[in-house]
Design an enzyme around this catalytic site. Structure first.
Site: not given
Ligand code: NAD
Ligand code: 0WE
Length: 260
Positions: A13, A155, A162
């Site tokens: 990442g 979000y 998440k």
């Protein structure tokens, strides 16, 4: 002698020098680890290769986590190159830009599927391949955000992703614990990275986060890196399934009721 001396680990990442994964890589390098890196696409290879080489890395390979065949190929190469691996850092997320504005209740099936696929399932897929190359004492860490627990404006579907990622961390910790492998998540405060720069009003969110935190500031990539380093190392040999906040204390505060 650093706390990762003699250990080999993968950093998944890094997009550029502002990536959280790069803060982790620097911390791990200084602690003595030998590192391997992944990148997505030719454009990012041009950024990632020089960064990786600056830490004396010789393993830099492509990996798009939406493709099981690429995950298999990547870990086949890891096996060829090193034989085994001691730790993996998963610092990958993606959602459609349109899904991160407007109303969460308008999220499409495709946008939901994409966000959870890249941002949550990929950790399961990676952990599954990694465990075959890990001995007892191995450690995996992923990156999360408070939007998993709270409805943070915009979000949206990433918060759901998440939440799935943090739950997956607990279930993976249960499975891989049988092999002596630990699995944890870091929940980082907001940091200006490539992924964050594309987010509207990110500066305001950063200001509010700083004001509502215990330390009255935001955190850096390197601070997240240092805490990740601890979870990767044998210093955290008794820690698994945890979501560890590195957010200057924001999540335990009452927020800033005066802020709007
Ligand atoms: P970044 O843009 O530097 O890193 C995101 C990475 O995800 C990039 O390297 C990108 O190439 C990779 N990625 C996206 N789709 C992929 C795919 N299909 N296959 C493989 N890799 C893919 O941004 P960042 O902020 O460093 O994000 C890293 C992690 O940290 C993410 O999980 C993010 O949710 C999390 N996080 C970020 C913040 C923040 O405020 N920046 C806060 C908490 C958690
Ligand atoms: O996890 C993240 C970033 C996630 C992200 C960001 C983007 C922007 C560009 C995933 N996919 C994309 N896709 C794009 O096309 N963070 C924790 C940083 C972040 O992103 C937000 C935040 C915060 C904090 C988006 C809205 C509100 C707050």
């Amino acid at each position: 002698m650093g706390i990762l001396t003699g250990k080999k680990g993968l950093i998944l990442g890094v997009a550029n020098a502002k990536s959280i994964a790069w803060g982790v890589a620097q911390a791990c390098h200084e602690a003595g680890a030998e590192l391997g890196f992944s990148y997505v696409g030719d454009a990012l290879e041009k950024r990632v290769r020089p960064l990786a080489e600056s830490l004396n890395s010789t393993f830099i390979e492509p990996l798009d986590v939406s493709d099981d065949a690429q995950i298999d190929q990547f870990f086949d190469k890891v096996k060829e190159h090193w034989g085994e691996v001691d730790f993996v850092v998963h610092s990958i997320a993606f959602a459609n830009k349109d899904a991160l504005r407007g109303r969460f209740s308008d999220t499409t099936r495709d946008d939901f599927q994409l966000a959870l696929n890249i941002s949550a399932y990929s950790f399961v897929a990676v952990a599954n391949r990694a465990k075959g190359l890990m001995k007892p004492g191995g450690s995996l860490v992923t990156m999360s955000y408070l939007g998993s627990m709270r409805a943070v404006p915009n979000y949206s579907v990433m918060g759901v992703a998440k939440a799935a990622l943090e739950s997956a961390t607990r279930y993976l910790a249960a499975d891989l614990g049988e092999d002596g492998i630990r699995v944890n998540a870091i929940s980082a405060g907001p940091i200006r990275t490539l992924a964050a720069s594309a987010v509207g009003e990110f500066s305001r969110l950063m200001e509010k986060s700083a004001r509502g935190s215990m330390l009255n500031r935001n955190v850096t990539q390197r601070e997240v890196g240092n805490s990740t380093l601890y979870l990767l190392s044998d210093m955290a040999s008794g820690v698994s399934g945890e979501v560890h906040y590195v957010d200057a204390g924001f999540n335990v505060g009452a927020g800033d009721p005066g802020a709007s």
